[in-house]
Design a protein around this motif. Structure first.
Motif, PDB file in Angstrom:
ATOM      1  N   ALA A  63      31.660  38.174  35.358  1.00 56.75           N
ATOM      2  CA  ALA A  63      30.770  37.785  36.617  1.00 56.75           C
ATOM      3  C   ALA A  63      29.427  37.764  35.865  1.00 56.75           C
ATOM      4  CB  ALA A  63      30.823  38.599  37.577  1.00 56.75           C
ATOM      5  N   GLY A 110      40.683  33.426  37.767  1.00 57.15           N
ATOM      6  CA  GLY A 110      40.897  33.694  39.529  1.00 57.15           C
ATOM      7  C   GLY A 110      42.525  33.938  39.517  1.00 57.15           C
ATOM      8  N   LEU A 113      43.415  37.649  37.524  1.00 56.46           N
ATOM      9  CA  LEU A 113      42.763  38.797  38.418  1.00 56.46           C
ATOM     10  C   LEU A 113      43.620  38.720  39.839  1.00 56.46           C
ATOM     11  CD1 LEU A 113      39.076  38.831  37.752  1.00 56.46           C
ATOM     12  CD2 LEU A 113      40.841  40.118  36.379  1.00 56.46           C
ATOM     13  N   TYR A 114      43.889  37.799  40.187  1.00 53.24           N
ATOM     14  CA  TYR A 114      44.279  37.957  41.466  1.00 53.24           C
ATOM     15  C   TYR A 114      46.020  37.438  41.686  1.00 53.24           C
ATOM     16  CZ  TYR A 114      39.524  38.495  43.077  1.00 53.24           C
ATOM     17  OH  TYR A 114      38.248  38.859  43.335  1.00 53.24           O
ATOM     18  N   TRP A 116      48.711  39.104  40.439  1.00 58.52           N
ATOM     19  CA  TRP A 116      49.632  40.030  40.140  1.00 58.52           C
ATOM     20  C   TRP A 116      50.560  40.167  41.460  1.00 58.52           C
ATOM     21  CZ3 TRP A 116      50.097  42.553  35.657  1.00 58.52           C
ATOM     22  CH2 TRP A 116      49.056  42.738  34.810  1.00 58.52           C
ATOM     23  N   LYS A 118      52.015  37.592  42.641  1.00 56.19           N
ATOM     24  CA  LYS A 118      51.690  36.529  43.532  1.00 56.19           C
ATOM     25  C   LYS A 118      52.369  35.002  42.824  1.00 56.19           C
ATOM     26  CE  LYS A 118      48.673  35.923  47.146  1.00 56.19           C
ATOM     27  NZ  LYS A 118      48.082  34.855  47.765  1.00 56.19           N
ATOM     28  N   LEU A 423      29.095  51.121  35.762  1.00 57.03           N
ATOM     29  CA  LEU A 423      30.381  50.801  36.390  1.00 57.03           C
ATOM     30  C   LEU A 423      31.500  51.187  35.374  1.00 57.03           C
ATOM     31  CD1 LEU A 423      29.325  47.618  38.024  1.00 57.03           C
ATOM     32  CD2 LEU A 423      30.191  49.312  39.369  1.00 57.03           C
ATOM     33  N   GLN A 427      34.807  53.219  35.889  1.00 51.26           N
ATOM     34  CA  GLN A 427      36.328  52.899  35.730  1.00 51.26           C
ATOM     35  C   GLN A 427      37.153  54.010  35.114  1.00 51.26           C
ATOM     36  OE1 GLN A 427      37.580  49.878  36.880  1.00 51.26           O
ATOM     37  NE2 GLN A 427      35.993  48.630  36.911  1.00 51.26           N
ATOM     38  N   THR A 430      38.245  57.065  37.004  1.00 52.94           N
ATOM     39  CA  THR A 430      39.109  56.864  37.769  1.00 52.94           C
ATOM     40  C   THR A 430      40.546  56.610  37.373  1.00 52.94           C
ATOM     41  OG1 THR A 430      38.434  54.625  38.203  1.00 52.94           O
ATOM     42  CG2 THR A 430      37.600  56.485  39.654  1.00 52.94           C
TER      43      THR A 430
ATOM     44  N   GLY B  49      36.752  35.620  46.791  1.00 59.67           N
ATOM     45  CA  GLY B  49      37.038  36.317  45.558  1.00 59.67           C
ATOM     46  C   GLY B  49      37.452  35.471  44.372  1.00 59.67           C
ATOM     47  N   PRO B  50      38.792  35.081  44.566  1.00 60.55           N
ATOM     48  CA  PRO B  50      39.317  34.230  43.484  1.00 60.55           C
ATOM     49  C   PRO B  50      38.697  32.833  43.157  1.00 60.55           C
ATOM     50  CG  PRO B  50      40.989  34.579  45.317  1.00 60.55           C
ATOM     51  CD  PRO B  50      39.697  34.784  45.842  1.00 60.55           C
ATOM     52  N   ALA B 100      30.481  40.759  42.445  1.00 56.60           N
ATOM     53  CA  ALA B 100      31.464  41.305  41.452  1.00 56.60           C
ATOM     54  C   ALA B 100      31.420  42.752  41.464  1.00 56.60           C
ATOM     55  CB  ALA B 100      31.235  40.829  39.972  1.00 56.60           C
ATOM     56  N   TYR B 104      34.677  45.013  42.155  1.00 57.32           N
ATOM     57  CA  TYR B 104      35.302  45.650  41.028  1.00 57.32           C
ATOM     58  C   TYR B 104      35.057  47.143  40.772  1.00 57.32           C
ATOM     59  CZ  TYR B 104      37.229  41.224  40.466  1.00 57.32           C
ATOM     60  OH  TYR B 104      37.956  40.165  40.971  1.00 57.32           O
ATOM     61  N   ASP B 105      33.823  47.737  41.498  1.00 62.41           N
ATOM     62  CA  ASP B 105      33.504  48.984  41.307  1.00 62.41           C
ATOM     63  C   ASP B 105      34.766  49.910  41.704  1.00 62.41           C
ATOM     64  OD1 ASP B 105      32.279  51.391  41.174  1.00 62.41           O
ATOM     65  OD2 ASP B 105      30.823  50.965  42.503  1.00 62.41           O
ATOM     66  N   ALA B 106      34.895  50.947  40.442  1.00 64.11           N
ATOM     67  CA  ALA B 106      36.157  51.653  40.699  1.00 64.11           C
ATOM     68  C   ALA B 106      36.219  52.811  41.607  1.00 64.11           C
ATOM     69  CB  ALA B 106      36.620  52.431  39.019  1.00 64.11           C
ATOM     70  N   PHE B 329      45.826  30.253  46.527  1.00 60.76           N
ATOM     71  CA  PHE B 329      45.061  31.381  47.484  1.00 60.76           C
ATOM     72  C   PHE B 329      44.704  30.562  48.683  1.00 60.76           C
ATOM     73  CE2 PHE B 329      44.155  32.637  43.043  1.00 60.76           C
ATOM     74  CZ  PHE B 329      44.914  34.026  43.116  1.00 60.76           C
ATOM     75  N   GLY B 333      43.833  34.860  51.461  1.00 60.79           N
ATOM     76  CA  GLY B 333      43.507  35.403  50.219  1.00 60.79           C
ATOM     77  C   GLY B 333      44.346  36.492  49.932  1.00 60.79           C
ATOM     78  N   PRO B 334      44.268  36.940  48.625  1.00 59.78           N
ATOM     79  CA  PRO B 334      45.117  38.040  48.299  1.00 59.78           C
ATOM     80  C   PRO B 334      45.000  39.475  48.994  1.00 59.78           C
ATOM     81  CG  PRO B 334      43.409  37.584  46.584  1.00 59.78           C
ATOM     82  CD  PRO B 334      43.351  36.630  47.702  1.00 59.78           C
ATOM     83  N   GLU B 336      45.240  42.618  48.004  1.00 56.21           N
ATOM     84  CA  GLU B 336      44.527  43.594  47.189  1.00 56.21           C
ATOM     85  C   GLU B 336      43.964  42.820  46.065  1.00 56.21           C
ATOM     86  OE1 GLU B 336      46.205  46.472  44.787  1.00 56.21           O
ATOM     87  OE2 GLU B 336      47.772  45.070  44.176  1.00 56.21           O
ATOM     88  N   SER B 337      42.831  43.198  45.511  1.00 56.23           N
ATOM     89  CA  SER B 337      42.075  42.417  44.314  1.00 56.23           C
ATOM     90  C   SER B 337      42.905  43.080  43.305  1.00 56.23           C
ATOM     91  CB  SER B 337      40.854  42.700  44.327  1.00 56.23           C
ATOM     92  OG  SER B 337      40.340  44.064  44.356  1.00 56.23           O
ATOM     93  N   ILE B 338      43.500  42.558  42.395  1.00 49.35           N
ATOM     94  CA  ILE B 338      44.363  43.049  41.300  1.00 49.35           C
ATOM     95  C   ILE B 338      45.445  43.764  41.667  1.00 49.35           C
ATOM     96  CG2 ILE B 338      44.483  44.109  39.214  1.00 49.35           C
ATOM     97  CD1 ILE B 338      41.323  43.747  38.795  1.00 49.35           C
TER      98      ILE B 338
END
Ligand code: HDD
Ligand code: HEM
Ligand code: HEM
Lengths: 459, 338
Positions: A63, A110, A113-114, A116, A118, A423, A427, A430, B49-50, B100, B104-106, B329, B333-334, B336-338
């Protein structure tokens, strides 16, 4: 601050920021694809977790890369309108192809990342690979555009009327410098990203030496970064030979080579004085510069004394930047050598604190070399924006007050850099709670996993 | 000539797609400006998102086509409109990264999520506003490439009633588009109602601001109304856009998702189309009454030829891939993201 200086600094700052994300965007998808592939092949969950954990970080990088790239495409016009009016139709070709590459990259990202769970697993895996391939393609293309600024071809120029005619955008794209520059840049992206990633995992291994997750991460990254680091000096030598022919003034500035001579020596270190044309505290290896530049120890190497005074690039900056790049490159090549040696003959070294510290300390060196290398290329081209055709000062926008946009860019990008680092830290914090395989330990004496999780889950 | 048309069509197509797709992404931020609910926020996050990175590429393509294909226009826009374009870029930076980072913040703690949300929403507003201001300024005719002082050269062209009202019109239209798209993104009636209400409000706002734009044009000396009357096709387009409003209202109220989406898209196309028809072949109106025309500002033939081929070949790759992305999509949408 003058407007020209502000514009140059703003361009340099924006590009220097973007290039970091671009490097990650080119190389990281391949690291993920390797991990992902190993997971599909072995079913070992550690690789799946690794691939997922990496891809979360990559999303943030992407991004930031995308917005900073968008800013650049506007900045070319905002800062250098005169340049773009003439150069746009000539060197725009790679940019227009790059549009396609970016598009495919964004789409594949896209999906990756999204996707998995699907989409079918091999399509999913390929989408990750496509992200990397199109990233590399866009890197090659944009560097071809930059190479044109160093070796402009594909048009006729009439200095009297300041007109550009007989435009051939294809010839401009395949200018004499595109291949050497693109090759060197792509290798640089893999070196820099590989060592940056390996370094972070090595650092985490210092605290938890037996952690399998970080072990595997470091190895994949060192494999990719190491191979590239080995090839980098070779490609750099090809680049230098190319520069010697196409931009002798740049080469002279890189080497602080003030006086034209035969048996020219290679300068290591040293502080050049542009006024007097002397270099202090450097070591000179006789004949080596002649050899490196032209493949012949006695051949004459053009010095700055043969370049008209108003066409000489800044010597000190170019020289220091070149020293930094070559220094970092040599160091990384040695680390890579050590890694491959240890991997083959002394596996225990890989878990040793000293080795881990060595890799950890290499974290920033690749990126540093990238920044330094671009400084060489760009500052070494001055005072030209199009080598030998248009001067940078003729290209700059007539709008006054550019220093304010420069300050704004510095503040905004610095803020972004801090946020991205923060950020990434979160990551890492966690990892343990998100991925079970993070807790797996590896028996250091056997170098093999002693707990292997069964994988029932579908991709 | 043929390649000129190809290149021009791609320029218009990418601007149009940017408005329809990228515009809706921006609009999704704008509609949360006044109020939002956690559920709605989630739906928005999942819906864009996607695809947002891909949507946003149309802008980059439009920029590349303009500097390669129409260099003189690119030069004048980036010089005279330097300031609004720069502010637009700031909006794009903040909005894109905040979005973003938010996803994507953990660690999803409330404090940082709220911060990202605010930056996302305000960044969206700034971006849409300044997209509109830039385009408004191109058609108003206060751009003076030979201006002697800073104010006439770099401020007056865009800092005026007309350009700013076009900015707000763009904001309202994008918000409206987003709300209509989002109605169908979720089955939860509460969320549906939320977006239906938003669509209503922003449609009303668009109509109201649309009228203001005409007033502003009058005030700033742009004979928009007369020009419109003398261009039958534009009249027709605006007539359709206005005439379909009652139908639009009723489809939204009934929550007819597909029809509402199509109509909202068509509305945007009609308004942009009317604007283009009014102006063609002028790209930029200048303060001396003259204009920079598309055909006169085109790049040499050799450039247009390769650019045209690059775009044609590129779309062979892009369109199928983009289609697959939307199919995968589509609608939901999905989870969960990832
Ligand atoms: C990881 C990064 C990295 C490393 C280790 C090196 N370089 Fe480099 N170098 C770059 C990253 C880079 C770069 C940032 O990618 C540049 C800027 C422009 C380009 O094409 O590549 C570059 C430019 C560049 C140029 C100027 C090319 C031009 O203007 O066309 C030369 C002569 C070299 N390099 C030579 C070397 C040598 C002899 C190295 C020996 C160790 C070396 N580089 C290591
Ligand atoms: C050597 C210099 C450069 C290299 C190697 C490079 C490479 C890349 C790569 C690999 C990406 C995709 C990865 C990512 O999104 O993070 C990217 C993104 C981008 N770059 Fe650069 N770039 C360079 C300079 C430039 C310049 C000078 C421009 C504009 C004139 C530019 C415009 C863009 C744009 C618009 C994007 C966003 C694409 C997207 O949304 O996916 N880049 N660049
Ligand atoms: C991403 C890697 C890059 C970095 C870090 C970089 C760095 C720099 C630096 C340090 C300058 C200032 C030089 C000076 O004024 O002394 C500069 C100028 C410039 N660069 Fe690059 N550059 C990169 C790639 C590119 C590419 C790919 C393009 C275009 C295709 C480009 C176009 C320009 C232009 C137009 C200027 C301003 C004119 C000039 O100073 O010659 N750069 N860049």
């Amino acid at each position: 601050m003058g407007d020209l200086l502000a514009a140059r600094l703003q361009m340099a700052f924006s590009l220097g920021f973007h290039i970091i994300f671009a490097c990650v965007g080119m190389a990281m998808p391949f690291l993920m694809a390797i991990a992902h592939w190993r997971y599909i092949k072995t079913g070992d969950a550690v690789y799946k977790d690794l691939s997922k954990a990496w891809s979360k970080g990559v999303a943030i990088f992407f991004a930031t890369g995308a917005v900073s790239g968008t800013v650049l495409s506007f900045e070319l016009g905002l800062l250098w309108p005169e340049f773009m009016e003439h150069a746009g139709p000539i060197f725009g070709m790679p940019f227009s192809l790059e549009g396609t590459a970016f598009f495919i990259e964004a789409i594949a990202l896209g999906l990756f990342l999204y996707g998995w769970g699907k989409i079918p697993k091999w399509i999913h895996w390929s989408s990750g690979l496509v992200v990397g391939i199109s990233g590399v393609a866009s890197g090659i293309l944009v560097v071809a555009a930059n190479a044109w600024m160093n070796s402009p071809t594909g048009f006729d120029y009439d200095p009297l009327t300041n007109t550009y005619s007989n435009i051939d955008p294809i010839a401009a794209m395949f200018n004499p410098a595109w291949f050497t520059q693109a090759l060197h840049m792509i290798l640089a992206a893999f070196t820099a990203t590989g060592f940056a990633v390996a370094g972070v995992h090595a650092f985490l291994l210092i605290r938890k030496p037996a952690n399998r997750f970080h072990q595997q991460a470091m190895r994949i990254a060192l494999l990719v970064g190491g191979i590239a680091a080995f090839l980098q000096p070779i490609s750099g030598d090809i680049s230098a030979k190319d520069v010697a022919v196409r931009q002798p003034a740049k080469l002279a500035a890189m080497e602080a080579h003030f006086h034209t001579e035969e048996y020219a020596g290679l300068l290591i270190g040293g502080i050049p004085n542009e006024e007097t044309g002397e270099v202090h505290y450097g070591i000179k290896i006789p004949g080596l510069l002649s050899f490196l530049a032209h493949g012949d120890f006695k051949q004459e190497v053009v010095g700055l004394d043969q370049i008209p005074e108003d066409e000489r690039p800044p010597v000190a900056v170019t020289h220091f930047a070149f020293q930094i790049m070559v220094g970092a490159g040599t160091f990384l090549m040695m680390v890579a050598f050590l890694y491959f040696f240890a991997q083959r003959f002394r596996p225990r070294w890989l878990g040793h604190k000293n080795f881990l510290w060595l890799v950890a300390l290499s974290t920033p060196l690749g990126m540093l070399a990238v920044e330094a290398g671009w400084t060489v290329t760009e500052v070494g081209r001055q005072p030209w924006i199009i080598n030998g055709i248009m001067r940078t000062k003729e290209a700059v926008t007539p709008m006054p007050g550019i220093q304010y946009s420069f300050y704004t860019v510095v503040v905004v990008y610095t803020l972004l850099a801090v946020l991205v680092s923060w950020l990434m830290k979160r990551q890492v914090q966690t990892l343990a709670q998100n991925y079970d395989s993070m807790d797996e330990e590896i028996d250091l004496s056997q170098n093999k996993a002693n707990t292997k999780t069964e994988v029932i889950e579908e991709l | 000539m043929f390649m000129y048309i190809v290149v021009l069509s791609f320029l218009l197509l990418s601007l149009l797609l940017y408005a329809l797709l990228g515009g809706a992404d921006f609009g999704a931020g704008v509609i949360q400006l006044l109020s939002t609910t956690p559920k709605a926020e989630k739906v928005i996050g999942r819906a864009i998102g996607p695809i947002w990175e891909a949507n946003h590429m149309w802008l980059v393509i439009a920029v590349v086509i303009s500097f390669m294909g129409f260099p003189a226009i690119f030069k004048v826009v980036s010089t005279a409109l330097h300031i609004p374009v720069f502010i637009l870029l700031l909006g794009i930076i903040f909005r894109g990264t905040a979005y973003a980072f938010k996803h994507y913040d953990a660690i999803k703690d409330e404090k940082s999520q709220l911060m990202y949300h605010r930056v996302f929403v305000w960044g969206s507003l700034v971006s849409t506003l300044f997209i509109g201001i830039t385009f408004g300024a191109m058609s108003l005719g206060k751009i003076d490439p030979n201006a002697a002082d800073f104010y006439t050269g770099y401020i007056a062209p865009w800092f005026n009633f007309f350009s700013i009202s076009v900015g707000f019109l763009t904001t309202a239209l994008f918000a409206f588009l987003a709300a209509v798209y989002l109605i169908g993104e979720n089955e939860d009636p509460e969320v549906k109602d939320f977006f239906i209400a938003k669509a209503w409000k922003w449609l009303l706002a668009s109509v109201a601001i649309g009228i203001v734009v005409f007033v502003a044009a009058y005030v700033d000396g742009l004979p928009l109304f007369n020009e419109l009357i003398s261009s039958p096709l534009s009249m027709l387009a605006i007539g359709f856009a206005a005439g379909s409003l009652p139908l639009m209202f009723s489809t939204i109220r009934k929550g007819k998702v597909v029809l509402a989406r199509l109509m909202a898209g068509a509305q945007t196309v009609l308004i942009l189309g009317a604007w283009l028809l009014l102006h063609y072949p002028h790209a930029i109106m200048l303060s001396n009454g003259g204009s920079l025309d598309l055909y006169d500002s085109r790049a040499p033939d050799a450039t247009l030829a390769v650019l045209g081929w690059a775009l044609l070949l590129g779309s062979l790759f892009i369109l199928p891939a983009l289609g697959y992305l939307y199919v995968v999509f589509k609608g939901h949408g999905p989870e969960e993201s990832i």
